[in-house]
Design a protein around this motif. Structure first.
Motif, PDB file in Angstrom:
ATOM      1  N   UNK A  30       0.769  -1.164  -0.026  1.00  0.00           N
ATOM      2  CA  UNK A  30      -0.030  -0.034  -0.099  1.00  0.00           C
ATOM      3  C   UNK A  30       0.757   1.299  -0.008  1.00  0.00           C
ATOM      4  N   UNK A  31       2.140   1.093   0.519  1.00  0.00           N
ATOM      5  CA  UNK A  31       2.918   2.211   0.479  1.00  0.00           C
ATOM      6  C   UNK A  31       4.140   2.310  -0.607  1.00  0.00           C
ATOM      7  N   UNK A  51       0.428   3.147 -10.740  1.00  0.00           N
ATOM      8  CA  UNK A  51      -0.352   3.736  -9.791  1.00  0.00           C
ATOM      9  C   UNK A  51       0.526   3.802  -8.610  1.00  0.00           C
ATOM     10  N   UNK A  52       0.618   4.933  -8.125  1.00  0.00           N
ATOM     11  CA  UNK A  52       1.574   5.245  -7.079  1.00  0.00           C
ATOM     12  C   UNK A  52       0.938   5.031  -5.879  1.00  0.00           C
ATOM     13  N   UNK A  53       1.567   4.946  -4.610  1.00  0.00           N
ATOM     14  CA  UNK A  53       1.065   4.670  -3.172  1.00  0.00           C
ATOM     15  C   UNK A  53      -0.109   5.757  -3.193  1.00  0.00           C
ATOM     16  N   UNK A  54       0.025   6.917  -3.387  1.00  0.00           N
ATOM     17  CA  UNK A  54      -1.029   7.991  -3.006  1.00  0.00           C
ATOM     18  C   UNK A  54      -2.220   8.155  -3.949  1.00  0.00           C
ATOM     19  N   UNK A  55      -2.070   6.869  -5.210  1.00  0.00           N
ATOM     20  CA  UNK A  55      -3.190   6.935  -5.939  1.00  0.00           C
ATOM     21  C   UNK A  55      -2.988   7.747  -7.452  1.00  0.00           C
ATOM     22  N   UNK A  56      -1.833   8.288  -7.280  1.00  0.00           N
ATOM     23  CA  UNK A  56      -1.692   9.042  -8.709  1.00  0.00           C
ATOM     24  C   UNK A  56      -1.179   8.244  -9.731  1.00  0.00           C
ATOM     25  N   UNK A  57      -1.593   8.358 -10.944  1.00  0.00           N
ATOM     26  CA  UNK A  57      -1.463   7.336 -11.841  1.00  0.00           C
ATOM     27  C   UNK A  57      -0.564   7.982 -13.211  1.00  0.00           C
ATOM     28  N   UNK A  71      -6.074   0.514  -8.276  1.00  0.00           N
ATOM     29  CA  UNK A  71      -5.363  -0.339  -7.189  1.00  0.00           C
ATOM     30  C   UNK A  71      -6.362  -0.483  -6.373  1.00  0.00           C
ATOM     31  N   UNK A  72      -6.431  -1.565  -5.596  1.00  0.00           N
ATOM     32  CA  UNK A  72      -7.410  -1.992  -4.647  1.00  0.00           C
ATOM     33  C   UNK A  72      -6.072  -2.413  -3.344  1.00  0.00           C
ATOM     34  N   UNK A  73      -6.013  -1.333  -2.404  1.00  0.00           N
ATOM     35  CA  UNK A  73      -4.922  -1.802  -1.315  1.00  0.00           C
ATOM     36  C   UNK A  73      -5.512  -2.895  -0.369  1.00  0.00           C
ATOM     37  N   UNK A  74      -6.735  -2.851  -0.029  1.00  0.00           N
ATOM     38  CA  UNK A  74      -7.227  -3.926   0.843  1.00  0.00           C
ATOM     39  C   UNK A  74      -7.263  -5.185   0.251  1.00  0.00           C
ATOM     40  N   UNK A  75      -7.106  -5.414  -1.121  1.00  0.00           N
ATOM     41  CA  UNK A  75      -7.028  -6.845  -1.681  1.00  0.00           C
ATOM     42  C   UNK A  75      -5.469  -6.883  -2.282  1.00  0.00           C
ATOM     43  N   UNK A  76      -4.605  -5.993  -2.232  1.00  0.00           N
ATOM     44  CA  UNK A  76      -3.333  -5.997  -2.638  1.00  0.00           C
ATOM     45  C   UNK A  76      -3.211  -6.381  -4.080  1.00  0.00           C
ATOM     46  N   UNK A  77      -4.285  -5.538  -4.763  1.00  0.00           N
ATOM     47  CA  UNK A  77      -4.157  -5.897  -6.217  1.00  0.00           C
ATOM     48  C   UNK A  77      -4.372  -4.584  -7.074  1.00  0.00           C
ATOM     49  N   UNK A  78      -3.771  -4.628  -7.990  1.00  0.00           N
ATOM     50  CA  UNK A  78      -3.634  -3.764  -9.169  1.00  0.00           C
ATOM     51  C   UNK A  78      -4.279  -3.892 -10.362  1.00  0.00           C
TER      52      UNK A  78
END
Length: 122
Positions: A30-31, A51-57, A71-78
């Motif tokens: 996530x980071x 996709x960066x850690x802050x959501x920037x694309x 990305x979905x950080x809860x699922x550790x998926x991009x």
């Protein structure tokens, strides 16, 4: 141990859409930045999207307006949503995880998947 697994590739016609998924296990990213690269036969591996850690694309010029990374950080998926596909998008698509700085640079990533083939017919 970290595992990076891509899915969603396939054979489509020009103009179609595909969504690639990349699930990462073994640690949380996530980071960190997560990215997509591709390699066509006889060509160098190239940056596609990130996709960066802050959501920037970030996108390569060749896919801007057609591809969307998320990305979905809860699922550790991009994900990579690909629309208006062209024959020149044909390549093996690789997911990468773990970038701290320059998310458009392959050498910044520590973990890579095995790749998934995307073939676009004309």
């Amino acid at each position: 141990q970290v595992h990076v697994i891509e899915s969603g590739g396939g054979l489509v016609q020009a103009g179609d859409s595909l969504r690639l998924s990349c699930a990462v296990s073994g640690r949380t990213f996530s980071r960190y930045g997560m990215g997509w690269f591709r390699q066509a036969p006889g060509k160098e591996r190239e940056f596609v999207a990130a996709v960066n850690w802050d959501g920037g694309t970030y996108y390569a010029d060749s896919v801007k307006g057609r591809f969307t990374a998320s990305r979905d950080n809860a699922k550790n998926t991009v994900y990579l949503q690909m629309s208006s596909l062209k024959p020149e998008d044909t390549a093996v698509y690789y997911c990468a995880a773990g970038a701290v700085g320059r998310v458009m640079v392959a050498s910044e990533y520590h973990y890579w998947g095995q790749g998934t083939q995307v073939t676009v017919s004309s």
